[in-house]
Design an enzyme around this catalytic site. Structure first.
Site, short mmCIF file in Angstrom:
data_model
loop_
_atom_site.label_atom_id
_atom_site.label_comp_id
_atom_site.label_asym_id
_atom_site.label_seq_id
_atom_site.Cartn_x
_atom_site.Cartn_y
_atom_site.Cartn_z
CB ILE A 127 -0.98 0.03 1.20
CG1 ILE A 127 -0.23 -0.07 2.53
CG2 ILE A 127 -2.01 -1.07 1.08
CD1 ILE A 127 -1.15 -0.02 3.75
CG ASP A 128 -0.13 4.34 -2.59
OD1 ASP A 128 0.58 3.57 -3.26
OD2 ASP A 128 -1.19 4.82 -3.00
CE LYS A 129 6.50 9.19 3.29
NZ LYS A 129 7.39 10.29 2.81
CB THR A 164 -2.45 4.16 2.00
OG1 THR A 164 -2.73 5.00 0.88
CG2 THR A 164 -3.66 3.31 2.30
NE ARG A 212 -3.05 8.45 -3.79
CZ ARG A 212 -1.74 8.63 -3.65
NH1 ARG A 212 -0.92 7.59 -3.49
NH2 ARG A 212 -1.23 9.86 -3.70
#
Length: 351
Positions: free
Chosen positions: A156-158, A160, A261
């Site tokens: 998962i993104d930084k 998130t 997103r």
């Protein structure tokens, strides 16, 4: 495709005994002739043209296994590689004693609740402090995934927060990776998005790939380009309407980079405070100064995109049992929701 792996290619005609491949791209069949420095600028995140030109000058840029200068024109099907004498920094992993929030653990896997702000794996500009640095400190002999990243089944993104499954054995890695590939795992996210979504629920379907003009973003391809990128499907459902923003649940059928997103922006509901996709601006609401101050206060309470990986489900790779995990929505998102909830109530009273 980017390959970031240690690979000895010393048999090429170079001055180095050993070179390591940092990047590898194959030009598409429709590639128009383009300078190799401009070509690489479209794919290498955070790179500058000066650095690419210097790499070419140093003999580190290859097209079809031949070192080229920065003005060399890339043509269809060309293989472009960037090679250096040192391994990619992200492969030089250093164990770091970083605490982990472990939700569940057994002999073959663990579930981690990742905080917002922690990068999952090392990459350009983030070579320490990542989840992988923490994992290799706390666990020995984690299996590598197809990208040589220990333990990682997905990411998962930084900015998130939320749940990730980590494999502790080769068998678990293979089994879990197949579930994600076959779309049999279950992942639900909670998000705050700009605007009042009209439908109570819906499905967003559209291929996702790198934005042709902004290489830091991904985009949904449509029209004549609809077959580009990778197939992506997101199911969303309204949890609560909060005036100029909406709290939603998003379930992933596929798992593309920045999928929620990108898809939410595509339907006109960019994630709240998602700087990369424009959500850090006031996209809905009034022009009153008091309202602007209120939104700025919300941004301070939640200084990241409003996205949390809340639930995770899959079949246990050994027992075959269905596993389901859930983690509370973090305090920063809860505080932001409460602010909007109060604002929406006051709006109704004023009306």
């Amino acid at each position: 495709m980017i390959l970031k792996e240690n690979r000895d290619i010393g048999d090429l005609d170079t001055n180095e005994d050993d070179l390591y491949e940092h990047y590898r791209f194959v030009a598409g069949a429709g590639q128009i002739p383009l300078r190799v420095d401009k070509f690489l600028m479209n794919f290498v995140e955070n790179a500058t043209r000066n650095k690419i030109q210097q790499a070419a000058k140093d003999g580190s840029v290859f097209v079809n296994d031949i070192a080229v200068k920065s003005n060399h024109k890339v043509k269809p099907k060309d293989v472009v590689r960037v090679l250096f004498s040192h391994p990619p920094y992200e492969n030089l992993l250093t164990p770091e004693n970083i605490p982990l929030d472990i939700v569940y653990e057994d002999d073959v896997l663990l579930i981690v609740n990742k905080p917002a702000g922690m990068v999952v794996h090392p990459g350009h500009g983030n070579y320490s402090g990542t989840l992988i640095n923490a994992l290799i400190y706390h666990f020995d002999n984690l299996p590598n995934n197809s990208s040589n990243r220990p333990g990682l089944v997905h990411r998962i993104d930084k900015d998130t927060s939320g749940l990730l499954v980590v494999a502790k054995t080769e068998e678990a890695m293979t089994h879990l990776a197949k579930q994600f590939f076959d779309k049999t795992s279950q992942r639900e996210y909670v998000a705050i998005v700009w605007g009042n979504i009209e439908e109570e629920e819906g499905t967003i379907e559209g291929n996702i790939g790198r934005h042709p003009k902004n290489r830091l973003q991904n985009t949904v391809f449509e029209g004549e380009d609809a077959d580009k990128g990778k197939h992506a499907v997101t199911h969303y459902k309204v949890i609560e309407r909060l005036g100029y923003v909406t709290l939603v649940s998003c379930k992933l059928e596929t798992g593309r980079t920045h999928q929620i997103r990108v898809h939410m922006k595509y339907i006109g509901h960019t994630l709240f405070n998602d700087e990369r996709y424009g959500g850090e601006k006031i996209l809905k609401g009034t022009t009153f100064t008091k309202y602007k101050q209120f939104v700025e206060n919300c941004f301070k309470v939640l200084p990241r995109q409003a996205l949390h990986a809340k639930t995770l489900g899959f079949e246990h790779p050994v027992t075959g049992k269905q596993m389901h995990f859930e983690t509370p929505v973090p305090e920063d998102i809860e505080q932001c929701v409460e602010k909007w909830r109060n604002y929406a109530k006051n709006q109704l009273l004023e009306e």
